[in-house]
Structure formats: structure tokens, C-alpha cells
Design a protein around this motif. Structure first.
Motif, PDB file in Angstrom:
ATOM      1  N   ARG A  67       0.849  -1.199   0.000  1.00 43.74           N
ATOM      2  CA  ARG A  67       0.000   0.000   0.000  1.00 43.74           C
ATOM      3  C   ARG A  67       0.873   1.233   0.000  1.00 43.74           C
ATOM      4  O   ARG A  67       0.635   2.192  -0.733  1.00 43.74           O
TER       5      ARG A  67
ATOM      6  N   LYS B 131       1.990   1.993  -3.235  1.00 39.85           N
ATOM      7  CA  LYS B 131       0.916   2.277  -4.190  1.00 39.85           C
ATOM      8  C   LYS B 131       0.780   1.222  -5.277  1.00 39.85           C
ATOM      9  O   LYS B 131       0.484   1.517  -6.428  1.00 39.85           O
TER      10      LYS B 131
ATOM     11  N   GLU C 235      -4.142  -1.400  -3.080  1.00 37.20           N
ATOM     12  CA  GLU C 235      -4.968  -0.466  -2.307  1.00 37.20           C
ATOM     13  C   GLU C 235      -6.080  -1.226  -1.610  1.00 37.20           C
ATOM     14  O   GLU C 235      -6.442  -2.328  -2.004  1.00 37.20           O
TER      15      GLU C 235
ATOM     16  N   THR D 263      -3.672  -1.555  -7.586  1.00 38.38           N
ATOM     17  CA  THR D 263      -3.910  -0.231  -8.161  1.00 38.38           C
ATOM     18  C   THR D 263      -3.719  -0.332  -9.669  1.00 38.38           C
ATOM     19  O   THR D 263      -3.365  -1.386 -10.195  1.00 38.38           O
TER      20      THR D 263
END
Lengths: 114, 114
Positions: free
Chosen positions: B73, B76, B79, B89
Motif C-alpha cells: 500500500r 501504491k 490499495e 492499483t
DNA sequence: GTTCTTGCTACTGAAATCGTAGCAAAGATG
DNA sequence: CATCTTTGCTACGATTTCAGTAGCAAGAAC
């Protein structure tokens, strides 16, 4: 009390988190071991000696390097050539080729962080 | 003696085996942590809840899963969606797309072993 | 209220890794 | 010949990571 023999994960055998031994699971287990991806990466060019490879990886401990090399040789991804050192096999190079686009991806990735 | 904060490796920072923090090195460090590749793999389809993801990975310990999810997370790549669970993501999906050919490669690889 | 499920933390023991030291073999150098 | 260097690797204790189990708080369903 004999110790279980330590070898590379093999297709068809049970591996970490998978009882089926499906090839891709085995591969993910192998590639997910510490330093494996890095070692493959450092072997992308010319063959490297043990010590050169160790230095290229920032001085990882020789015991771990030796363990990883044994697994990768066992898996026929890396081979040891007399008087040249360690190098990727043909299929090892193919595998690395799959991974090559990661450089470009990682450059974009950086910008999304901060 | 404060413990160093544990976070995901970040570009520009020192990472394992590299003082330069080059993006690809950081990525290799991140992907080389145990279960990371497998977690990404299991998220290739629909979002999964924490427990579903844990089960998909063959019951890895929740502490490790949570640690990996925090790193991903932070990076990125993964998520957390309310009422859906964990998902890749956009750039996480791109990353996985780079890795997709590994399935085919692993099938060929199997035949070369034995 | 009780019973689920879910996301997660806490804890202990086992395993992997780190970091350093060092050794045997082979080659270069004198 | 002797000695110095390099190379591939092993040994070993210290540290870090991981595994495995237990359990808790919050929310939904009943």
C-alpha cells in the motif's frame, strides 16, 4: 533425526503455500527468495565470478549467495562455466527477458511515490 | 535506542545491497520479500478480503500478510477498497502484466527439469 | 442479547539471513 | 623453489524474519 535435504523448489512437489506444485507457484516461491531477483539481474550481462557477483549485490553473505546459486543451478537457470564464472543459461536469459521491462516500469513508479 | 521505523523500501533511499536507491534496485528488494510475488499474483483477478487473500496464499501468517500489505500500500501497488477488500492499483496491474508471461515460461521450464 | 465474519495484533519458537573469519586450491610473481 | 593473491566456498554466532497459534474489537446478521 535426519535433516530434510535443502533443495530448490521443484514443480510437482509441495512448495510454500501450495500443495499442488503448479509450475508458476514453484517459480514464485523460487523468485521470492531473498536475493534471487537481484542475482539474476546482476547476471544480465557477462558472466561473473562468485566474488564479483557478491560485490555486485552489495556484499551479501557468501553463505546466502552460495545457497541461492545452488538453487538456481539446480533449477537450470544459472550455470557455472569453468574459467568464466556464473552465467545465465539459455532459459535463464529468457526468464530475465520477461523481467527486463521492470526497469521502465520502476522509473514510472518512482514518480508516483513521494 | 529507538527502533528504526519499518517501511517499504523507497526509491532514493538506501535499500538492501544498494546505496544508490536506483528504482529498479528498490523494486527488486520489494518484490524479493517473501510472499510479495505470490500476493500480487493472487490479486490478479477480483479484489480479495484479508482472509480470502490469506487463504489463497495457503494460510500464511496474518502478521506477515499484514506487513506485506502495508508495504504494498505504501508503494501504491495495492490499495484497500472499502467493502471490497484488497486490490491492485492501476500501476499494480501494470506491474503484474509485466509478470504475466511467467506462467508460460514456467510451463516450459518444468519440462527442462527432472 | 448471541453468533458469525473480518481485519488485524500479540506472542513464542523456528528458520533464514547477516557479518565476519578463515581455509584449500590455483595462479601469478620472484 | 617460496610467497603473495585471488577465488570459491564453509563455519559460526548474532540478528532479523517468518511461522503458527491465539485472540480481540468492530460490524453485520439473527
Amino acid at each position: 533425526m535426519t535433516k530434510p535435504p535443502k533443495t530448490a523448489p521443484r514443480p510437482g512437489r509441495r512448495v510454500r503455500g501450495s500443495t499442488t506444485g503448479r509450475p508458476v507457484m514453484v517459480l514464485l516461491d523460487l523468485l521470492g527468495r531473498r536475493w534471487v531477483l537481484r542475482v539474476l539481474w546482476e547476471l544480465r550481462g557477462d558472466p561473473l565470478t562468485f566474488r564479483a557477483l557478491q560485490a555486485a549485490c552489495g556484499g551479501l553473505s557468501p553463505s546466502v549467495l552460495n545457497a541461492r546459486l545452488a538453487e538456481l543451478r539446480d533449477s537450470k537457470i544459472v550455470e557455472q562455466r569453468p574459467d568464466e564464472g556464473y552465467a545465465l543459461t539459455r532459459q535463464g536469459r529468457e526468464l530475465l527477458a520477461q523481467l527486463a521491462p521492470l526497469t521502465a516500469w520502476s522509473e514510472k513508479w518512482v514518480k508516483s511515490l513521494d
